[in-house]
Motif scaffolding. Structure first.
Motif, PDB file in Angstrom:
ATOM      1  N   UNK A  73       8.362  38.942  -8.550  1.00 34.44           N
ATOM      2  CA  UNK A  73       8.772  39.727  -7.389  1.00 34.44           C
ATOM      3  C   UNK A  73       9.741  40.794  -7.890  1.00 34.44           C
ATOM      4  N   UNK A  74       9.330  42.047  -7.856  1.00 35.58           N
ATOM      5  CA  UNK A  74      10.159  43.143  -8.333  1.00 35.58           C
ATOM      6  C   UNK A  74      11.292  43.387  -7.341  1.00 35.58           C
ATOM      7  N   UNK A  75      12.504  43.468  -7.859  1.00 30.52           N
ATOM      8  CA  UNK A  75      13.683  43.684  -7.026  1.00 30.52           C
ATOM      9  C   UNK A  75      14.002  45.173  -6.941  1.00 30.52           C
ATOM     10  N   UNK A  76      14.428  45.596  -5.781  1.00 29.80           N
ATOM     11  CA  UNK A  76      14.778  46.999  -5.591  1.00 29.80           C
ATOM     12  C   UNK A  76      16.038  47.345  -6.370  1.00 29.80           C
ATOM     13  N   UNK A  77      16.056  48.590  -6.877  1.00 29.71           N
ATOM     14  CA  UNK A  77      17.199  49.145  -7.594  1.00 29.71           C
ATOM     15  C   UNK A  77      17.541  48.357  -8.857  1.00 29.71           C
TER      16      UNK A  77
ATOM     17  N   UNK B 292      15.802  47.176 -12.890  1.00 30.08           N
ATOM     18  CA  UNK B 292      14.665  47.402 -13.805  1.00 30.08           C
ATOM     19  C   UNK B 292      13.538  46.417 -13.521  1.00 30.08           C
ATOM     20  N   UNK B 293      12.334  46.838 -13.858  1.00 34.78           N
ATOM     21  CA  UNK B 293      11.169  45.993 -13.555  1.00 34.78           C
ATOM     22  C   UNK B 293      11.206  44.692 -14.338  1.00 34.78           C
ATOM     23  N   UNK B 294      11.982  44.650 -15.421  1.00 37.76           N
ATOM     24  CA  UNK B 294      12.074  43.413 -16.207  1.00 37.76           C
ATOM     25  C   UNK B 294      13.005  42.394 -15.557  1.00 37.76           C
ATOM     26  N   UNK B 295      13.854  42.843 -14.647  1.00 38.90           N
ATOM     27  CA  UNK B 295      14.784  41.942 -13.961  1.00 38.90           C
ATOM     28  C   UNK B 295      14.185  41.586 -12.608  1.00 38.90           C
ATOM     29  N   UNK B 296      13.355  40.595 -12.592  1.00 33.39           N
ATOM     30  CA  UNK B 296      12.600  40.225 -11.406  1.00 33.39           C
ATOM     31  C   UNK B 296      12.945  38.801 -10.995  1.00 33.39           C
ATOM     32  N   UNK B 297      12.408  38.377  -9.881  1.00 35.85           N
ATOM     33  CA  UNK B 297      12.517  37.001  -9.424  1.00 35.85           C
ATOM     34  C   UNK B 297      11.139  36.356  -9.465  1.00 35.85           C
ATOM     35  N   UNK B 298      11.137  35.051  -9.440  1.00 31.65           N
ATOM     36  CA  UNK B 298       9.876  34.298  -9.461  1.00 31.65           C
ATOM     37  C   UNK B 298       9.683  33.608  -8.111  1.00 31.65           C
ATOM     38  N   UNK B 299       8.545  33.833  -7.494  1.00 30.44           N
ATOM     39  CA  UNK B 299       8.236  33.246  -6.187  1.00 30.44           C
ATOM     40  C   UNK B 299       7.050  32.302  -6.319  1.00 30.44           C
ATOM     41  N   UNK B 300       7.158  31.149  -5.650  1.00 28.49           N
ATOM     42  CA  UNK B 300       6.104  30.142  -5.681  1.00 28.49           C
ATOM     43  C   UNK B 300       4.887  30.649  -4.912  1.00 28.49           C
ATOM     44  N   UNK B 301       3.721  30.467  -5.478  1.00 31.41           N
ATOM     45  CA  UNK B 301       2.497  30.933  -4.832  1.00 31.41           C
ATOM     46  C   UNK B 301       2.238  30.150  -3.541  1.00 31.41           C
TER      47      UNK B 301
END
Length: 767
Positions: free
Chosen positions: A438-442, A444-453
């Motif tokens: 899950x890409x976070x606003x503001x 970098x694209x490498x600093x994301x979160x993981x969401x359960x499918x």
């Protein structure tokens, strides 16, 4: 370096480009071959049309570094460059290549090249490096002293993986620096190494006092054997760390790990440049000799004979060799006497040079004067207190199609001693299978979160951005990392509900058959004859078939079963309701026909009631026929009603047609109820209309309740609701109409006589 013809042959002299290239070359200037320049400035063919390199331009290096980052999965890196044109250009190219390969830049710092950089500024840069979560730092800096100053501020307990560009040639020069162990385990991009034939024997035979003025050899004695080959006054200071070299000492004692005489970097590049010049001149003269007798042929033959180099050339090693490098200038004996035509010819032959070096490397020049792109990747290891070693662990090249090719020997890399395994450098650990990024606003694209499918979707690889839907016949497991087969669900005969309904349907059909047998056996009794035997037989037979058609709804749906379910149910029930309607209408006609002068007497024929049943049933048959032709029911799979289950059912094909069948059947039932209500007050010894009225009330109540119950249930329970409605409504007709008659026939035979019926009412007639 200038290659000239003298009385002794071709002479090789040193030539170094100025620190600031402010000149413009044209075709009237001599052809230049650089053995150290990596600056892409010289790729401008308008300003430098006759400039050639034997080392690749640094513009290709960021692509190789990005491939290295991709190989190890390093997506979160820092950049340290010099604050000059080259550093800014390298920083921009690195950021672009890293972003294109899916990585991110954690920080980008620059070291000042001019002026004084304070200790506080160095500490600030080191603080950024120390506090960053990036484990990998890319260095493209030419200021060795400043880089060493920053290194002294770096926390030694927070090791980093340093990747040095080919311009960073300072590591071995600072081998004795106390902070160089910070760079232990670094990866270094380097220009290719190669063997120079005869140079090893020459170096091994050199004595300490031979060529005492040669700065390069002096560095070998000092750096390799820690001795001075010569000193101005013949002695060394008492507190000197070095000693004076002995006459019997040779360079053979220098370990190959410290100075590999089999492979050289700059020397090999110089050797390649000389050979490129020789091949170009050879091609130029060879082409001239093919037109013998021409003035150009005679001039070339005179100026470049004999072909031999002076035995020894004096080489210098400028500190800016990898910035602007050094170059050979190929000219005639008197510089500048060649005309434009000769320079054009030499430029033409230089651009067509193609040969292999002694190490097997192919050398040729592209349109910008660059050789084939090839970088070697070395692993630098520092051993306390003052020993270092570098090992080749890979290479990067561009094939003739411009496609990158990276070769890495992972097992040959020795990381920093604080790393127990291959280091990782990511802003966020990879999302495991079962999770999506899950890409976070503001950020970098490498600093994301993981969401359960969500249910029904999976990810089967790391760092997937979207969950994949499982096929229609599969469902996601609990971990959401694989699809498993759905559980097939349908109303089967083995299911408790299916067994119960099957038992009830079988029992009621047997009961109906028994009642039909009783009516057949007592078909000549007054009670049976008074209620229209033919319609009673038709009604009993249709009720028995209604019970039996329930079995079409139980079991795995098949194409035949789906085609027969609804039409059979609709037609059979229509026959039953039509029979009830015909019986009721017949009673009304019979009583009204007894009046004097009634015209209804001719409609009291049993054939009229049979035609009525046939006509009503024919309408339902037509509806079902149109249904089957245009949108026939078919076996279907319902995967949305219940989680993780695959419900096998029959799709009606057309809900409108289904409700039209049920609606027509309901219309007949309602009509029968109204007519029976009118006829229930007619006098008769046994008025059947009262029983019909109650049976129709039960029938209509069941089917009115069926509609909301059918729409609110899912899966096999929807089928069970329809079966229950069929059994209940059919049982209501059976019980309300025929059980009282059977009671009289079997238990009260005295009431089943003509005298009993005639004695109680004035009108008795066998209809």
């Amino acid at each position: 370096m200038i290659l000239r013809r003298t009385k002794e042959g071709l002479r090789l002299n040193t030539f170094v480009l100025p620190d600031e290239p402010c000149f413009v070359l044209d075709l009237r200037r001599p052809v230049k071959i650089s053995y150290g320049s990596m600056d892409p400035l010289f790729n401008d063919r308008l300003r430098f049309p006759s400039f050639y390199h034997t080392v690749p331009s640094e513009i290709h290096e960021p692509r190789g570094i990005s491939q290295l980052l991709k190989h190890f999965g390093w997506t979160w890196v820092g950049i340290l460059t010099s604050d000059d044109d080259s550093g800014r250009r390298a920083s921009a190219e690195l950021e672009r290549e890293i972003t294109m390969s899916g990585g991110c830049v954690a920080f980008s710092e620059r070291l000042r090249m001019r002026g004084f950089q304070s200790w506080e500024e160095s500490q600030q840069i080191a603080e950024v490096i120390n506090n960053s979560t990036a484990t990998v730092v890319i260095s493209h800096c030419r200021n060795e002293l400043l880089q060493a100053k920053v290194a002294s501020c770096i926390d030694k307990w927070k090791p980093k993986v340093w990747i040095f560009s080919a311009t960073d040639s300072f590591l071995k020069e600072f081998i004795f620096h106390p902070n160089m162990n910070r760079f232990n385990g670094s990866l270094v991009f380097s220009i290719p190494k190669g063997e120079v034939p005869g140079l090893k024997d020459f170096l091994y035979n050199v004595k300490p006092f031979d060529f005492s003025d040669d700065g390069m050899l002096k560095e070998l004695w000092i750096g390799g054997l820690m001795c001075f080959p010569a000193f101005p006054n013949g002695s060394l200071p008492e507190d000197s760390f070095f000693h004076k070299c002995r006459e019997d000492q040779t360079l053979k004692k220098i370990p190959l790990s410290q100075y590999d005489v089999h492979n050289f970097h700059v020397t090999y590049s110089v050797h390649t440049a000389v050979y490129a010049a020789a091949h170009a001149l050879h091609g130029m003269i060879s082409s001239g000799t093919q037109t013998q007798g021409s003035p150009q042929s005679a001039s070339l033959d005179t100026n470049f004979q004999p072909w031999k180099l002076q035995r020894r050339a004096t080489l210098t090693r400028p500190r800016s060799i990898f910035r602007f490098g050094a170059a050979f200038i190929i000219s005639s004996p008197n510089c500048g006497t060649w005309g434009t035509k000769e320079n054009n010819k030499l430029h033409h032959h230089m651009s067509n040079v193609h040969f292999k070096t002694s190490s097997g490397d192919s050398i040729y020049f592209d349109a910008q004067g660059d050789p084939p792109v090839l970088y070697e990747i070395w692993n630098w290891k520092h051993f306390y207190p003052n020993a270092a070693e570098s090992t080749k662990v890979g290479s990067f090249r561009l094939n003739p199609l411009g496609e990158p090719q990276l070769l890495i020997n992972d097992s040959g890399i020795h990381w920093h001693q604080l790393f127990t395994q291959t280091p990782r450098s990511v802003c966020r650990e990879s999302c495991l299978p079962g999770y999506r990024k899950v890409i976070l606003e503001e950020k970098p694209i490498c600093c994301y979160e993981c969401a359960f499918c969500p249910e029904g979707e999976i990810t089967n690889a790391t760092d997937m951005e979207n969950c994949l839907k499982c096929p229609e016949d599969q469902w996601s497991n609990e971990k959401r990392n694989s699809c498993i087969s759905r559980t097939s669900d349908f109303l089967s005969f083995e299911d408790p509900l299916g067994m119960t309904l099957s038992f009830i349907a079988s029992s009621l059909s047997l009961l109906t058959a028994a009642l039909l047998g009783i009516f057949t056996k007592y078909n000549n009794t007054p009670l049976v004859k008074a209620n229209n035997r033919d319609l009673s037989y038709t009604l009993l037979l249709s009720l028995m078939l209604s019970f039996l058609c329930s079995f079409l709804f139980i079991g795995r749906p098949t194409k035949i079963a789906c085609l027969l379910q609804q039409p059979a149910f609709g037609i059979i029930f229509t026959i039953a309701v039509s029979s009830v309607l015909a019986k009721t209408i017949t009673v009304i006609i019979a009583f009204n026909a007894t009046k004097p002068g009634s015209k209804l007497r001719k409609w009291v024929d049993p054939r009229v009631s049979s035609c009525l049943v046939l006509l009503c049933s024919l309408v339902q048959v037509l509806i079902c026929a149109v249904w089957l032709v245009h949108s026939a029911p078919f076996p279907d799979i319902d995967t949305k009603s219940e989680t993780g289950k695959m419900i096998l059912r029959c799709n009606e094909g057309s809900l409108f047609a289904f409700y039209e069948v049920v609606g027509y059947m309901g219309f007949l039932a309602l009509l029968s109820f109204v007519v029976a209500s009118i006829a229930r007050k007619l006098p008769d010894s046994f008025n059947e209309s009262q029983l019909i009225t109650f049976s129709m009330l039960v029938f209509c109540s069941v089917w009115i309740a069926f509609i909301p119950a059918y729409l609110s249930t899912k899966g096999k329970y929807m089928v069970a609701v329809e079966i229950f409605a069929i059994l209940t409504s059919s049982a209501g007709l059976l019980v309300c109409i025929f059980i009282p008659k059977c009671y009289i026939i079997l238990l009260r035979p005295e009431q089943n006589t003509k005298e009993y019926l005639m004695g109680k009412h004035s009108i008795t007639r066998d209809i």
